[in-house]
Write an enzyme that holds these catalytic residues in place. Structure first.
Site, mmCIF file in Angstrom:
data_model
loop_
_atom_site.group_PDB
_atom_site.id
_atom_site.type_symbol
_atom_site.label_atom_id
_atom_site.label_comp_id
_atom_site.label_asym_id
_atom_site.label_seq_id
_atom_site.Cartn_x
_atom_site.Cartn_y
_atom_site.Cartn_z
ATOM 1 N N GLU A 161 9.644 -13.800 -23.704
ATOM 2 C CA GLU A 161 8.793 -12.617 -23.590
ATOM 3 C C GLU A 161 9.563 -11.323 -23.797
ATOM 4 O O GLU A 161 9.066 -10.405 -24.451
ATOM 5 C CB GLU A 161 8.126 -12.578 -22.203
ATOM 6 C CG GLU A 161 6.994 -13.574 -22.026
ATOM 7 C CD GLU A 161 6.401 -13.489 -20.632
ATOM 8 O OE1 GLU A 161 5.170 -13.515 -20.513
ATOM 9 O OE2 GLU A 161 7.173 -13.413 -19.653
ATOM 10 N N TRP A 185 -3.980 -1.532 -0.762
ATOM 11 C CA TRP A 185 -4.069 -2.796 -1.499
ATOM 12 C C TRP A 185 -4.535 -3.814 -0.462
ATOM 13 O O TRP A 185 -3.796 -4.213 0.425
ATOM 14 C CB TRP A 185 -2.714 -3.185 -2.079
ATOM 15 C CG TRP A 185 -2.760 -4.427 -2.903
ATOM 16 C CD1 TRP A 185 -2.729 -5.709 -2.456
ATOM 17 C CD2 TRP A 185 -2.855 -4.512 -4.319
ATOM 18 N NE1 TRP A 185 -2.786 -6.585 -3.506
ATOM 19 C CE2 TRP A 185 -2.859 -5.881 -4.658
ATOM 20 C CE3 TRP A 185 -2.928 -3.568 -5.341
ATOM 21 C CZ2 TRP A 185 -2.927 -6.326 -5.971
ATOM 22 C CZ3 TRP A 185 -2.992 -4.015 -6.650
ATOM 23 C CH2 TRP A 185 -2.997 -5.374 -6.957
ATOM 24 N N LYS A 229 -0.723 -7.213 -20.274
ATOM 25 C CA LYS A 229 -0.622 -7.695 -18.896
ATOM 26 C C LYS A 229 -1.721 -8.692 -18.573
ATOM 27 O O LYS A 229 -1.485 -9.676 -17.866
ATOM 28 C CB LYS A 229 -0.690 -6.506 -17.926
ATOM 29 C CG LYS A 229 -0.400 -6.887 -16.480
ATOM 30 C CD LYS A 229 1.031 -7.316 -16.300
ATOM 31 C CE LYS A 229 1.337 -7.719 -14.871
ATOM 32 N NZ LYS A 229 2.640 -8.372 -14.740
ATOM 33 N N GLU A 267 9.067 -21.608 -16.807
ATOM 34 C CA GLU A 267 8.898 -20.186 -16.497
ATOM 35 C C GLU A 267 10.125 -19.379 -16.905
ATOM 36 O O GLU A 267 10.013 -18.279 -17.439
ATOM 37 C CB GLU A 267 8.598 -20.002 -15.012
ATOM 38 C CG GLU A 267 8.463 -18.558 -14.551
ATOM 39 C CD GLU A 267 7.339 -17.786 -15.222
ATOM 40 O OE1 GLU A 267 7.318 -16.543 -15.097
ATOM 41 O OE2 GLU A 267 6.464 -18.402 -15.873
ATOM 42 N N CYS A 295 0.841 -1.188 0.000
ATOM 43 C CA CYS A 295 0.000 0.000 0.000
ATOM 44 C C CYS A 295 0.881 1.245 0.000
ATOM 45 O O CYS A 295 2.102 1.165 0.044
ATOM 46 C CB CYS A 295 -0.909 -0.001 1.221
ATOM 47 S SG CYS A 295 -1.839 -1.530 1.439
ATOM 48 N N GLY A 328 1.715 -3.684 5.321
ATOM 49 C CA GLY A 328 2.208 -4.922 5.894
ATOM 50 C C GLY A 328 1.134 -5.703 6.615
ATOM 51 O O GLY A 328 -0.070 -5.487 6.422
ATOM 52 N N HIS A 345 14.409 -37.779 -26.887
ATOM 53 C CA HIS A 345 13.257 -38.035 -27.742
ATOM 54 C C HIS A 345 13.029 -36.901 -28.742
ATOM 55 O O HIS A 345 11.911 -36.720 -29.226
ATOM 56 C CB HIS A 345 11.998 -38.257 -26.886
ATOM 57 C CG HIS A 345 12.066 -39.484 -26.046
ATOM 58 N ND1 HIS A 345 11.653 -40.722 -26.489
ATOM 59 C CD2 HIS A 345 12.542 -39.672 -24.786
ATOM 60 C CE1 HIS A 345 11.838 -41.621 -25.540
ATOM 61 N NE2 HIS A 345 12.378 -41.003 -24.492
ATOM 62 N N LYS A 358 10.157 -16.309 -19.666
ATOM 63 C CA LYS A 358 10.672 -14.961 -19.421
ATOM 64 C C LYS A 358 11.624 -14.546 -20.544
ATOM 65 O O LYS A 358 11.583 -13.409 -21.016
ATOM 66 C CB LYS A 358 11.397 -14.885 -18.075
ATOM 67 C CG LYS A 358 10.517 -15.011 -16.862
ATOM 68 C CD LYS A 358 9.711 -13.762 -16.537
ATOM 69 C CE LYS A 358 8.332 -13.760 -17.119
ATOM 70 N NZ LYS A 358 7.378 -14.740 -16.676
#
Length: 634
Positions: free
Chosen positions: A514, A87, A629, A507, A2, A114, A530, A511
């Protein structure tokens, strides 16, 4: 995640606070509020939505109505105040849960980032002492605790007998608070004082002439001063118009702190000095994981709240189905390994865009977990709806309160990564993995598949992950940059991994695709012979995830096969990586932890590798071509 801003000085500060919050709106936008102190009274205005909603509320309360002006006017003449943009973590998005929060007498107001992990125990104690709580948040307990401590008589050599001042009360409150937090407090009877406290989340002071600011980030006051003082972890700070004092929160001893001059433009300030939002968000990953696990692991147990399925129902599940797209799919894959290993329950993993069209066999007895950072991913939402229509329980894992996924599911497990601006997911990914670990431990706990001792060990290791991420970020980047410079012009990368190393490879490869636009493939290492082995030659960099695991020997054999074809092996390894070193030209080392938890660390050097290669190629990592996004259409 926040935003906090506070001001004390000579100028009317209502507009200063609102403008500061606008600079911090990228940190959170569920709700917002300000409190202003004038003539011994604190006015507070709060509103759900973005900052425009708060401005409208402030304006409405000042507008003539043909009768008396409303009591809560957020007086424009006030010269001290605090503000917050939220948030949401604890409690739904509502006016009551918006900050600032205040005590029963409306004399102490606070804004906080927090999580207070022991808020429930503190709330019960303070209620017994007469405190009246009006929100669902953990933050409100801080206001009541400070007010309670101020009302007590000073003892043990504190500054003066009688009621405590705000500085002493905040210091004593910090001794009782568990968790990670940064907050700023204001008291109606101390009209020229703001007191801040920091335990992990950032807090910074802006130094002016006859005025001072305090905020969670420099952009909040950059238009007014470029002189700053950093509040370090474990410190409290007293901010007055004429000066700023720093204290050790544990001992109360005075600390000297130099003033630094920042020469940032506004965009650089929003990036907290990092060169890109993506790099900033990579460095926020420790905090994102800390926020996500936070108060959910009390006393070596896992408590997830309203996930839409009880412990008894968990014990009766026949299987779990995970549906997701892209990065979220990779987080789900990590979760599948953890669920099956710890909870001993069958888990099916599916790409949401395929699941929705293949007439899946799903129904009562199934728990379908839909993972979507935005909560608006079209294919994932459709898969969740299909499963629910057929009688399955549906759990959403998402970062956004109020998103469509939260409305389409029986229960929600929120990640708490905060707003992510970079298109390529980083901190939201590790937060999703952390959430999947929590879910796996929760299911194992409910099904009694782990002993209390083993559960406690895993919970303790999970709690260490934020610190390990921070440690890793401080040690690995220079080596990654060197590797990136060496291979930035490569025409193709291959990523290889086994077991929980496979989703890390998927992942990491994503990245690189992207943001660097280099053709990249990721494979289960056992499948290399294979087909993919035909792609290897002396120009090919091969990234292997070789962290400690029961199948490390198998991975090492695959690395030897890669070496034999002349390819260049870049390995992610645990600890000293001595065994791995026999088969790799470059070793990116990550800290040791339980082998099933290693994926959340192993992805960090691969994120940095993709980042450094893209930067070496002169590309815009925050806005890669052709990508959005959130994918809200098929």
């Amino acid at each position: 995640m926040c935003g906090i801003v506070g001001y004390v000085g000579e100028r009317p500060c209502r507009e200063l606070l609102l403008r500061g919050l606008e600079r911090l709106e990228y940190r959170g936008y569920d709700s917002a509020g300000i409190s202003l102190l004038v003539d011994g009274r604190v006015d507070s205005v709060r509103a759900v939505g973005n900052l425009s909603a708060l401005r409208e509320e402030v304006t409405a309360r000042r507008a003539p109505t043909g009768g008396p002006v409303a009591t809560a006017t957020a007086d424009p003449d006030a010269t001290i105040g605090i503000g917050h943009t939220r948030w949401a973590t604890h409690g739904r998005v509502s006016d009551a849960n918006a900050h600032p929060h205040f005590d029963t007498a409306d004399r102490v107001h606070i804004v906080m980032n927090g999580i207070v992990e022991n808020f429930a125990a503190l709330r019960d104690r303070l209620r017994a002492a007469g405190a009246e709580f009006t929100s669902e948040t953990d933050a409100e307990v801080v206001a009541h605790l400070i007010a309670h401590l101020r009302a007590e008589s000073s003892t043990n050599g504190e500054r003066a007998a009688g009621p405590r001042g705000l500085v002493d009360a905040v210091r004593l409150a910090c001794a009782e608070l568990e968790g990670h937090y940064a907050f700023v407090a204001m008291a109606a009877d101390e009209p020229e004082l703001l007191v801040g406290a920091r335990k992990e989340p950032p807090l910074v002071v802006g130094v002016g002439k006859g005025e001072n600011f305090i905020a969670s980030a420099i952009p909040a006051f950059l238009d007014d001063t470029r002189d700053v003082q950093i509040v370090e972890d474990g410190e409290i700070v007293a901010v007055r118009p004429g000066g700023v004092e720093f204290f050790d929160a544990a001992t109360g001893e005075r600390i000297e702190r130099e003033v630094q001059r920042v020469d940032w433009d506004q965009e650089t300030a929003e990036k907290a000095g990092y060169e890109t939002f993506m790099l900033k968000e990579i460095h926020e990953q420790g905090e994102a994981v800390a926020e996500t696990i936070g108060d959910r692991i009390p006393g070596g147990r896992v408590e997830l709240g309203a996930i839409g399925v009880s412990d008894e129902e968990i014990r009766e599940l026949r299987r779990i189905v995970i549906v997701a797209c892209g990065t979220s799919y990779h987080a789900g894959l990590v979760g599948r390994y953890a669920l099956e290993h710890w909870a001993r329950i069958p888990v099916e993993m599916d790409i949401a865009s395929e699941y929705r069209y293949r007439d899946p066999v799903v129904g009562p007895g199934d728990l379908v977990v839909g993972i979507s950072q935005s909560g608006e991913t079209a294919d994932t939402l459709a898969a969740m709806r299909l499963a629910r229509e057929r009688g399955a329980r549906v759990l959403a894992i998402t970062n956004i309160m109020g998103s469509q996924a939260t409305r389409d599911a029986d229960g929600v497990l929120f990640t708490r990564a905060g707003l992510e601006i970079g298109v390529a997911a980083t901190k939201t990914y590790v937060a999703q993995v952390a959430a999947m670990y929590l879910l796996a431990l929760k299911v194992a706990q409910a099904r009694r598949e782990l002993s209390d001792e083993r559960l406690g060990e895993l919970v303790a290791e999970l709690a260490r992950i934020p610190e390990l991420i921070t440690e890793l970020l401080g040690s690995v980047r220079e080596q990654v940059r060197s590797v990136a410079e060496r291979f930035a012009d490569a025409g193709f990368f291959l990523y290889l991994g086994r077991n929980v190393g496979l989703p890390v490879c998927l992942e990491g490869a994503l990245k690189l695709k992207e943001i660097s636009y280099i053709p990249t493939d990721a494979y289960a290492a056992g499948e290399m012979k294979h087909g993919p082995i035909a792609l290897l030659d002396e120009r090919t960099p091969v990234v292997c995830v070789a962290t400690d695991s029961p199948i490390l020997d198998k991975v090492l054999s695959n690395m030897a096969e890669v070496q034999a074809r002349g390819a260049h092996v870049i390995a992610v390894a645990t600890g000293d990586g001595s065994r791995v070193g026999e088969h790799a030209e470059e070793i990116l080392r990550v800290p040791e932890t339980d082998w099933l938890l290693q994926p959340i660390l192993a992805i960090v050097p691969l994120q940095l590798l993709a980042y450094e290669i893209a930067r070496a190629r002169g590309l815009n990592v925050d806005q890669p071509r052709n990508l959005a996004k959130t994918v809200t259409v098929e």
